[in-house]
Design a protein around this motif. Sequence first.
Motif, PDB file in Angstrom:
ATOM      1  N   SER A  45       3.066  -0.341   5.355  1.00  0.00           N
ATOM      2  CA  SER A  45       2.725  -0.067   6.750  1.00  0.00           C
ATOM      3  C   SER A  45       2.994   1.403   7.078  1.00  0.00           C
ATOM      4  CB  SER A  45       3.550  -0.962   7.690  1.00  0.00           C
ATOM      5  OG  SER A  45       4.932  -0.672   7.565  1.00  0.00           O
ATOM      6  N   GLY A  46       2.296   1.902   8.109  1.00  0.00           N
ATOM      7  CA  GLY A  46       2.543   3.248   8.626  1.00  0.00           C
ATOM      8  C   GLY A  46       1.660   4.339   8.072  1.00  0.00           C
TER       9      GLY A  46
ATOM     10  N   SER B 215      -1.564   4.861   8.269  1.00  0.00           N
ATOM     11  CA  SER B 215      -2.678   5.321   9.111  1.00  0.00           C
ATOM     12  C   SER B 215      -2.285   6.466  10.035  1.00  0.00           C
ATOM     13  CB  SER B 215      -3.228   4.162   9.939  1.00  0.00           C
ATOM     14  OG  SER B 215      -2.220   3.618  10.776  1.00  0.00           O
ATOM     15  N   GLU B 216      -0.995   6.612  10.309  1.00  0.00           N
ATOM     16  CA  GLU B 216      -0.531   7.707  11.179  1.00  0.00           C
ATOM     17  C   GLU B 216      -0.819   9.080  10.590  1.00  0.00           C
ATOM     18  OE1 GLU B 216       3.211   7.667  13.147  1.00  0.00           O
ATOM     19  OE2 GLU B 216       3.538   5.532  12.741  1.00  0.00           O
ATOM     20  N   PHE B 217      -1.045   9.151   9.278  1.00  0.00           N
ATOM     21  CA  PHE B 217      -1.107  10.454   8.616  1.00  0.00           C
ATOM     22  C   PHE B 217      -2.496  10.782   8.068  1.00  0.00           C
ATOM     23  CE2 PHE B 217       3.113   8.529   8.110  1.00  0.00           C
ATOM     24  CZ  PHE B 217       3.824   9.404   8.911  1.00  0.00           C
ATOM     25  N   ASN B 218      -3.510  10.064   8.539  1.00  0.00           N
ATOM     26  CA  ASN B 218      -4.862  10.298   8.034  1.00  0.00           C
ATOM     27  C   ASN B 218      -5.352  11.715   8.315  1.00  0.00           C
ATOM     28  OD1 ASN B 218      -5.020   7.722   7.030  1.00  0.00           O
ATOM     29  ND2 ASN B 218      -6.131   6.878   8.775  1.00  0.00           N
TER      30      ASN B 218
ATOM     31  N   ALA C 106      -3.134  14.273   9.473  1.00  0.00           N
ATOM     32  CA  ALA C 106      -1.923  15.059   9.748  1.00  0.00           C
ATOM     33  C   ALA C 106      -2.075  16.495   9.249  1.00  0.00           C
ATOM     34  CB  ALA C 106      -0.719  14.403   9.088  1.00  0.00           C
TER      35      ALA C 106
ATOM     36  N   SER D  36      10.496  13.043   7.935  1.00  0.00           N
ATOM     37  CA  SER D  36      10.054  12.427   9.182  1.00  0.00           C
ATOM     38  C   SER D  36       8.900  11.466   8.915  1.00  0.00           C
ATOM     39  CB  SER D  36       9.626  13.512  10.174  1.00  0.00           C
ATOM     40  OG  SER D  36       9.094  12.933  11.351  1.00  0.00           O
ATOM     41  N   ALA D  37       7.976  11.883   8.045  1.00  0.00           N
ATOM     42  CA  ALA D  37       6.852  11.010   7.689  1.00  0.00           C
ATOM     43  C   ALA D  37       7.323   9.810   6.879  1.00  0.00           C
ATOM     44  CB  ALA D  37       5.812  11.812   6.906  1.00  0.00           C
TER      45      ALA D  37
ATOM     46  N   LYS E 127       8.461   6.746   8.705  1.00  0.00           N
ATOM     47  CA  LYS E 127       7.455   5.936   9.405  1.00  0.00           C
ATOM     48  C   LYS E 127       6.638   5.057   8.456  1.00  0.00           C
ATOM     49  CE  LYS E 127       7.195   9.571  12.890  1.00  0.00           C
ATOM     50  NZ  LYS E 127       6.411  10.701  13.411  1.00  0.00           N
ATOM     51  N   ILE E 128       6.897   5.191   7.166  1.00  0.00           N
ATOM     52  CA  ILE E 128       6.200   4.389   6.154  1.00  0.00           C
ATOM     53  C   ILE E 128       7.170   3.355   5.599  1.00  0.00           C
ATOM     54  CG2 ILE E 128       5.000   4.459   3.927  1.00  0.00           C
ATOM     55  CD1 ILE E 128       4.327   7.417   4.572  1.00  0.00           C
TER      56      ILE E 128
END
Length: 337
Positions: free
Chosen positions: A264-265, A267-270, A272, A315-316, A319-320
């Motif tokens: 999970s998580g 998709s936040e970095f597509n 970035a 930080s990234a 979120k994963i």
Amino acid sequence: INCFGPSATAAQLEGSKDYSKAFMHKYQIPTADYSSFENIEEAKRYIEGKTYPLVIKADGLAAGKGVVIAENLESTIKTIDDFMDKETYGQAGKKIIIEEFLVGQELSFIVMVNGKEFLPLATSQDHKTIGEGDIGLNTGGMGAFSPVPFVNKILNEKILNKVIIPTVNGLHNEGIHYRGFLYAGLMIDENLEPKVLEYNCRFGDPETQPIMMRLNSDLIDLINMSFKGGIDKFPIKWNPDTALGVVMSSKGYPEQYETGHEISGLSEFNNAKNLKVFHSGTALDNDKILTNGGRVLCVTALGADIKTSKALAYSAVSKINWEGCYCRKDIGFRVIK
């Protein structure tokens, strides 16, 4: 069809530790003192009265895990038994190297080679062990950064003159036309003297990720130039910032681990900025991304300095998630003040 990569003969530099050590000895390339063994009893006799720690290496390829730092006689005997008798790494460990333990900082020095021409790439430093503080079992690499701040002009010249040039010339002398990436894994001592730990005949992982984050030139142009000739004169361009990558792995790696857990998580970095999530041990199943290996992701960030890139990468990472995910929290610790 042009193929950018060394021949099987040339790749013995990585494929056989015994071959590479003999090559270094022949061409006076600095490396640790060693002996090689195919007989288990001879290996055990050799270690009697030796100073510890010792380094035990499987001769063949073992996914970056066939190296053990043995702290005493008991653990050395166990490692020899594991490699040669129990065949922990199959045929790769039927022959072993026993060598002195070197002290210092590791450095990955990668060049692109075409015959006697070569082009140095940006320096990087890997973190090979599973545990923070560089302890525990060896892995394929748990994180890396580029560039390495202690590599000054003097050290760079030493590496070129003592390691890279003799290696390239030695290959030519052996009748081998080497074309591809050549990676020298080095130990740099307190006097800034280099010794070769190993060769890899490829772009290293996870060093590739931060190096590529900093490369402003087109990699395809570099590869094409290696076929045309003149790679040594290519005007390669680098982003001056620092890139740092953190490997996220499956619980239990580098030993037994589970796969098939949903991640999970991501998709936040597509889209970035200054951050990429490189996949290695993943699989796509009905639009879900699942874990499919020991080392799963390498979260890599670019920042003005190593502290900035480290903060962005971690930080990234925070979120994963997936069940049992693990990472070292100290990538870059040896150079961060």
